[in-house]
Design a protein around this motif. Structure first.
Motif, short mmCIF file in Angstrom:
data_model
loop_
_atom_site.label_atom_id
_atom_site.label_comp_id
_atom_site.label_asym_id
_atom_site.label_seq_id
_atom_site.Cartn_x
_atom_site.Cartn_y
_atom_site.Cartn_z
N TYR A 96 0.72 -1.30 -0.10
CA TYR A 96 0.02 -0.06 0.03
C TYR A 96 0.74 1.10 0.05
O TYR A 96 0.66 1.99 -0.72
CB TYR A 96 -0.77 -0.08 1.11
CG TYR A 96 -1.91 -1.10 1.13
CD1 TYR A 96 -2.27 -1.73 0.16
CD2 TYR A 96 -2.94 -1.16 2.39
CE1 TYR A 96 -3.22 -2.80 0.41
CE2 TYR A 96 -3.88 -1.99 2.18
CZ TYR A 96 -4.06 -3.18 1.46
OH TYR A 96 -4.89 -3.88 1.54
N ARG A 97 1.77 1.44 0.69
CA ARG A 97 2.76 2.18 0.87
C ARG A 97 3.58 2.43 -0.41
O ARG A 97 3.65 3.73 -0.82
CB ARG A 97 3.93 2.16 1.97
CG ARG A 97 3.12 2.51 3.35
CD ARG A 97 4.21 2.38 4.37
NE ARG A 97 5.08 1.39 4.66
CZ ARG A 97 5.06 0.17 5.39
NH1 ARG A 97 4.12 0.24 6.03
NH2 ARG A 97 5.93 -0.69 5.25
N ASP A 98 3.94 1.64 -1.10
CA ASP A 98 4.52 1.59 -2.30
C ASP A 98 3.76 2.24 -3.39
O ASP A 98 3.98 3.24 -4.24
CB ASP A 98 5.16 0.18 -2.89
CG ASP A 98 6.47 -0.03 -2.07
OD1 ASP A 98 6.90 0.61 -1.13
OD2 ASP A 98 6.56 -1.35 -1.98
N VAL A 99 2.54 1.56 -3.54
CA VAL A 99 1.61 2.11 -4.66
C VAL A 99 1.09 3.53 -4.61
O VAL A 99 1.34 4.04 -5.47
CB VAL A 99 0.60 0.96 -4.89
CG1 VAL A 99 -0.66 1.40 -3.83
CG2 VAL A 99 -0.09 1.18 -6.33
N GLN A 112 4.41 1.76 -14.94
CA GLN A 112 5.62 1.75 -14.37
C GLN A 112 5.44 0.82 -12.83
O GLN A 112 6.38 0.24 -12.35
CB GLN A 112 6.04 3.32 -13.96
CG GLN A 112 6.49 3.78 -15.14
CD GLN A 112 6.69 5.29 -15.06
OE1 GLN A 112 5.78 6.02 -14.66
NE2 GLN A 112 7.90 5.72 -15.54
N ILE A 113 4.23 1.19 -12.18
CA ILE A 113 3.95 0.65 -10.85
C ILE A 113 3.77 -0.78 -11.17
O ILE A 113 4.26 -1.70 -10.32
CB ILE A 113 2.65 1.22 -10.25
CG1 ILE A 113 3.11 2.74 -9.95
CG2 ILE A 113 2.59 0.52 -8.85
CD1 ILE A 113 1.73 3.54 -9.55
N ALA A 114 3.05 -1.31 -12.18
CA ALA A 114 2.81 -2.72 -12.27
C ALA A 114 4.35 -3.50 -12.57
O ALA A 114 4.60 -4.30 -11.86
CB ALA A 114 2.01 -2.96 -13.48
N GLU A 115 5.35 -2.73 -13.24
CA GLU A 115 6.57 -3.49 -13.66
C GLU A 115 7.38 -3.47 -12.25
O GLU A 115 7.85 -4.48 -12.01
CB GLU A 115 7.02 -2.57 -14.62
CG GLU A 115 8.58 -3.06 -14.89
CD GLU A 115 9.35 -2.22 -16.02
OE1 GLU A 115 10.63 -2.02 -15.97
OE2 GLU A 115 8.58 -1.70 -16.92
N ALA A 116 7.05 -2.35 -11.41
CA ALA A 116 8.05 -2.34 -10.13
C ALA A 116 7.51 -3.45 -9.32
O ALA A 116 8.43 -4.14 -8.30
CB ALA A 116 8.08 -1.01 -9.67
N GLN A 123 -4.17 -5.88 -11.12
CA GLN A 123 -3.67 -5.88 -9.71
C GLN A 123 -3.26 -4.77 -9.07
O GLN A 123 -3.72 -4.62 -7.88
CB GLN A 123 -2.36 -7.05 -9.67
CG GLN A 123 -2.97 -8.49 -9.67
CD GLN A 123 -1.63 -9.12 -9.45
OE1 GLN A 123 -0.87 -9.37 -10.58
NE2 GLN A 123 -1.57 -10.03 -8.35
N VAL A 124 -2.62 -3.84 -9.64
CA VAL A 124 -2.26 -2.61 -9.12
C VAL A 124 -3.47 -1.85 -8.89
O VAL A 124 -3.56 -1.32 -7.79
CB VAL A 124 -1.09 -1.87 -10.21
CG1 VAL A 124 -0.86 -0.58 -9.61
CG2 VAL A 124 0.06 -2.70 -10.19
N TRP A 125 -4.37 -1.68 -9.92
CA TRP A 125 -5.73 -1.12 -9.71
C TRP A 125 -6.44 -1.41 -8.08
O TRP A 125 -6.69 -0.65 -7.64
CB TRP A 125 -6.58 -1.11 -10.84
CG TRP A 125 -6.21 -0.29 -11.77
CD1 TRP A 125 -5.25 0.73 -11.94
CD2 TRP A 125 -6.32 -0.57 -13.15
NE1 TRP A 125 -4.70 1.04 -13.25
CE2 TRP A 125 -5.76 0.50 -14.28
CE3 TRP A 125 -7.28 -1.44 -13.97
CZ2 TRP A 125 -5.79 0.41 -15.65
CZ3 TRP A 125 -7.54 -1.26 -15.39
CH2 TRP A 125 -6.56 -0.32 -16.17
N ARG A 126 -6.42 -2.72 -8.26
CA ARG A 126 -7.12 -3.32 -7.01
C ARG A 126 -6.35 -2.83 -5.75
O ARG A 126 -7.02 -2.53 -4.88
CB ARG A 126 -7.33 -4.95 -7.08
CG ARG A 126 -8.29 -5.41 -7.89
CD ARG A 126 -8.68 -6.70 -7.87
NE ARG A 126 -9.02 -7.17 -9.15
CZ ARG A 126 -7.79 -8.27 -9.95
NH1 ARG A 126 -6.85 -8.56 -9.17
NH2 ARG A 126 -8.10 -8.55 -11.18
#
Length: 146
Positions: A96-99, A112-116, A123-126
């Motif tokens: 949560y902190r990362d996203v 970029q977030i999904a790759e990291a 999944q990142v959106w959820r």
């Protein structure tokens, strides 16, 4: 406004404030360039006092005014980011902190977030939605200056 939407708006404000500072800095660069390209008009005729007639004087005064606006905008941005960072730091889930950090402070896009995170964008959106829900609970308990 739902609690998730209010948390999203709270974090989006970080992005808006940063863009406002960037816009003002860009304007200052343009004004400085303009001011250095203005040539002074020299005349042996006396000028009346009190009025600003010179393009250079007007540009310099506008730059001074803009520098004050930039300082105010930077202060607003820093204060809000500090409050947002406090909420993010209070989250117990590292993901949560990362996203939230990557999305609202690093200004990364979803890819970029999904790759990291080595996962799919969905999944990142959820995860982002769950992070906003957790953050909204903290915001509800936070002092009103957030």
């Amino acid at each position: 406004m739902t609690t998730v939407n209010s948390a999203k708006e709270f974090f989006e404000k970080c992005r808006r404030l940063e863009r406002r500072v960037d816009d003002k800095l860009d304007e200052a660069v343009r004004l400085r360039a303009l001011a250095t390209n203005i040539t002074a008009n020299y005349s042996d005729q006396p000028h009346g006092g009190g009025s600003i007639n010179s393009p250079i004087e007007r540009a310099v005064l506008r730059l001074i005014e803009l520098e004050r606006e930039i300082a105010d905008a930077v202060n607003d941005m820093v204060d809000h980011r500090r409050a947002a960072q406090s909420i993010i730091d209070s989250l117990t889930d590292d993901r949560y902190r990362d996203v939230l950090t990557w999305r609202y402070f690093s200004l990364w896009n979803w890819e970029q977030i999904a790759e990291a995170m080595a996962c799919e964008r969905m999944q990142v959106w959820r995860l982002h939605g769950r992070a906003l829900l957790a953050a909204s609970e903290l915001l509800a308990k936070a002092p009103m200056n957030c």
